[in-house]
Design a protein around this motif. Sequence first.
Motif, mmCIF file in Angstrom:
data_model
loop_
_atom_site.group_PDB
_atom_site.id
_atom_site.type_symbol
_atom_site.label_atom_id
_atom_site.label_comp_id
_atom_site.label_asym_id
_atom_site.label_seq_id
_atom_site.Cartn_x
_atom_site.Cartn_y
_atom_site.Cartn_z
ATOM 1 N N GLY A 32 -24.752 -6.179 4.066
ATOM 2 C CA GLY A 32 -24.261 -7.503 3.754
ATOM 3 C C GLY A 32 -23.438 -8.073 4.891
ATOM 4 O O GLY A 32 -23.273 -7.452 5.950
ATOM 5 N N PRO A 33 -22.898 -9.275 4.702
ATOM 6 C CA PRO A 33 -22.063 -9.898 5.733
ATOM 7 C C PRO A 33 -20.729 -9.180 5.855
ATOM 8 O O PRO A 33 -20.315 -8.466 4.937
ATOM 9 N N PRO A 34 -20.026 -9.349 6.958
ATOM 10 C CA PRO A 34 -18.719 -8.693 7.115
ATOM 11 C C PRO A 34 -17.692 -9.246 6.133
ATOM 12 O O PRO A 34 -17.797 -10.375 5.658
ATOM 13 N N LEU A 35 -16.684 -8.414 5.818
ATOM 14 C CA LEU A 35 -15.621 -8.808 4.901
ATOM 15 C C LEU A 35 -14.415 -9.310 5.686
ATOM 16 O O LEU A 35 -14.133 -8.848 6.790
ATOM 17 N N GLN A 36 -13.690 -10.239 5.041
ATOM 18 C CA GLN A 36 -12.542 -10.838 5.706
ATOM 19 C C GLN A 36 -11.537 -11.316 4.663
ATOM 20 O O GLN A 36 -11.908 -11.692 3.547
ATOM 21 N N GLY A 37 -10.241 -11.276 5.004
ATOM 22 C CA GLY A 37 -9.209 -11.846 4.145
ATOM 23 C C GLY A 37 -9.121 -11.199 2.777
ATOM 24 O O GLY A 37 -9.000 -9.982 2.636
ATOM 25 N N ASP A 38 -9.204 -12.056 1.729
ATOM 26 C CA ASP A 38 -9.049 -11.571 0.361
ATOM 27 C C ASP A 38 -10.130 -10.570 -0.032
ATOM 28 O O ASP A 38 -9.898 -9.699 -0.876
ATOM 29 N N ALA A 39 -11.309 -10.686 0.559
ATOM 30 C CA ALA A 39 -12.389 -9.753 0.236
ATOM 31 C C ALA A 39 -11.999 -8.328 0.619
ATOM 32 O O ALA A 39 -12.335 -7.368 -0.088
ATOM 33 N N ILE A 40 -11.269 -8.182 1.719
ATOM 34 C CA ILE A 40 -10.814 -6.856 2.149
ATOM 35 C C ILE A 40 -9.761 -6.325 1.173
ATOM 36 O O ILE A 40 -9.780 -5.155 0.788
ATOM 37 N N THR A 41 -8.850 -7.207 0.756
ATOM 38 C CA THR A 41 -7.826 -6.806 -0.208
ATOM 39 C C THR A 41 -8.448 -6.369 -1.526
ATOM 40 O O THR A 41 -8.055 -5.368 -2.123
ATOM 41 N N ASN A 42 -9.446 -7.125 -1.977
ATOM 42 C CA ASN A 42 -10.127 -6.774 -3.224
ATOM 43 C C ASN A 42 -10.832 -5.431 -3.108
ATOM 44 O O ASN A 42 -10.837 -4.637 -4.057
ATOM 45 N N LEU A 43 -11.432 -5.178 -1.945
ATOM 46 C CA LEU A 43 -12.107 -3.896 -1.733
ATOM 47 C C LEU A 43 -11.089 -2.755 -1.742
ATOM 48 O O LEU A 43 -11.337 -1.697 -2.319
ATOM 49 N N ARG A 44 -9.943 -2.987 -1.118
ATOM 50 C CA ARG A 44 -8.898 -1.963 -1.107
ATOM 51 C C ARG A 44 -8.462 -1.635 -2.539
ATOM 52 O O ARG A 44 -8.277 -0.464 -2.894
ATOM 53 N N CYS A 45 -8.313 -2.669 -3.362
ATOM 54 C CA CYS A 45 -7.929 -2.460 -4.758
ATOM 55 C C CYS A 45 -8.957 -1.594 -5.487
ATOM 56 O O CYS A 45 -8.609 -0.665 -6.216
ATOM 57 N N SER A 46 -10.229 -1.907 -5.280
ATOM 58 C CA SER A 46 -11.292 -1.161 -5.952
ATOM 59 C C SER A 46 -11.335 0.291 -5.486
ATOM 60 O O SER A 46 -11.519 1.210 -6.297
ATOM 61 N N VAL A 47 -11.169 0.507 -4.191
ATOM 62 C CA VAL A 47 -11.199 1.867 -3.649
ATOM 63 C C VAL A 47 -10.035 2.694 -4.198
ATOM 64 O O VAL A 47 -10.209 3.854 -4.600
ATOM 65 N N LEU A 48 -8.846 2.108 -4.250
ATOM 66 C CA LEU A 48 -7.684 2.831 -4.776
ATOM 67 C C LEU A 48 -7.857 3.154 -6.254
ATOM 68 O O LEU A 48 -7.482 4.240 -6.713
ATOM 69 N N ALA A 49 -8.429 2.214 -7.016
ATOM 70 C CA ALA A 49 -8.683 2.474 -8.445
ATOM 71 C C ALA A 49 -9.659 3.638 -8.606
ATOM 72 O O ALA A 49 -9.473 4.504 -9.467
ATOM 73 N N CYS A 50 -10.700 3.660 -7.788
ATOM 74 C CA CYS A 50 -11.675 4.750 -7.853
ATOM 75 C C CYS A 50 -11.047 6.076 -7.441
ATOM 76 O O CYS A 50 -11.328 7.119 -8.048
ATOM 77 N N LEU A 51 -10.199 6.053 -6.413
ATOM 78 C CA LEU A 51 -9.528 7.280 -5.978
ATOM 79 C C LEU A 51 -8.622 7.836 -7.074
ATOM 80 O O LEU A 51 -8.567 9.044 -7.300
ATOM 81 N N ALA A 52 -7.907 6.949 -7.763
ATOM 82 C CA ALA A 52 -7.044 7.393 -8.856
ATOM 83 C C ALA A 52 -7.863 8.010 -9.974
ATOM 84 O O ALA A 52 -7.505 9.062 -10.530
ATOM 85 N N TYR A 53 -8.993 7.375 -10.309
ATOM 86 C CA TYR A 53 -9.871 7.879 -11.368
ATOM 87 C C TYR A 53 -10.435 9.249 -11.014
ATOM 88 O O TYR A 53 -10.405 10.187 -11.825
#
Length: 236
Positions: A32-53
């Motif tokens: 897909g296209p590169p991520l920037q700004g809020d999209a990166i923050t949203n990805l970080r949130c998802s990754v941390l949630a998955c790591l906690a799970y």
Amino acid sequence: CLRNALFLLPPLSSSSSSSSSPSPPLVSALPGPPLQGDAITNLRCSVLACLAYVSLGLGDPVSTLSYSQELLKLPKLSGGLKFLAQMYASEALVYLGRTEEAFQYLNPDSILDIATSPPTSSLQTESLQSEHVSKPLNCGFPSSVNAAKATTLVNLTSVFCLKGELEKARRTLQQALPLFGSQVPGEAVLLSSYIDLMSGNISAALLTLKRLQPFSSPMEKPQRSRYLFERVTTHT
């Protein structure tokens, strides 16, 4: 893979920089296209949630707590991921024997929406906050704000049971049951019976099972970190 994903993301201060920045960071997201700004923050949130799970599933409450707390500190955190982080953090603290600290993550009044991505407008936020139960609770994630609050109250009931505060547990569970509507989960039914049994009222426990069973959804294996009931039964 999840740790690698977190490592490859730019520092939070860089990824959340304002649009006036001359060269905001880009993160490759092929195909897909590169991520920037809020999209990166949203990805970080998802990754941390998955790591906690995953950490919780692997029996690592220390890492679970760390990832959950890091997630809760992020800006623009969606209501759904905030709910998950609070549930993961509370269960991790229970496993670590720090039940008093778990209470701070089990406040149903803190749940305002359960969207898994940040709202894009105030109108969308109002819509999420006024959402009601619209489908059975047949998956691991609550279907409405009321269901999320009920789940939190059930987990709070479990913590009171672990502390031996049965009257508080009873009152808390009684607050949760109306929020479920007709779809009372098996965990709530069993917790109600557990409270009666530990109070020495065997007949009431049997009556509770008989009275609530017709209104319950089919008994399913509890989803990881949705309920702390397994911890209560293991403790006893």
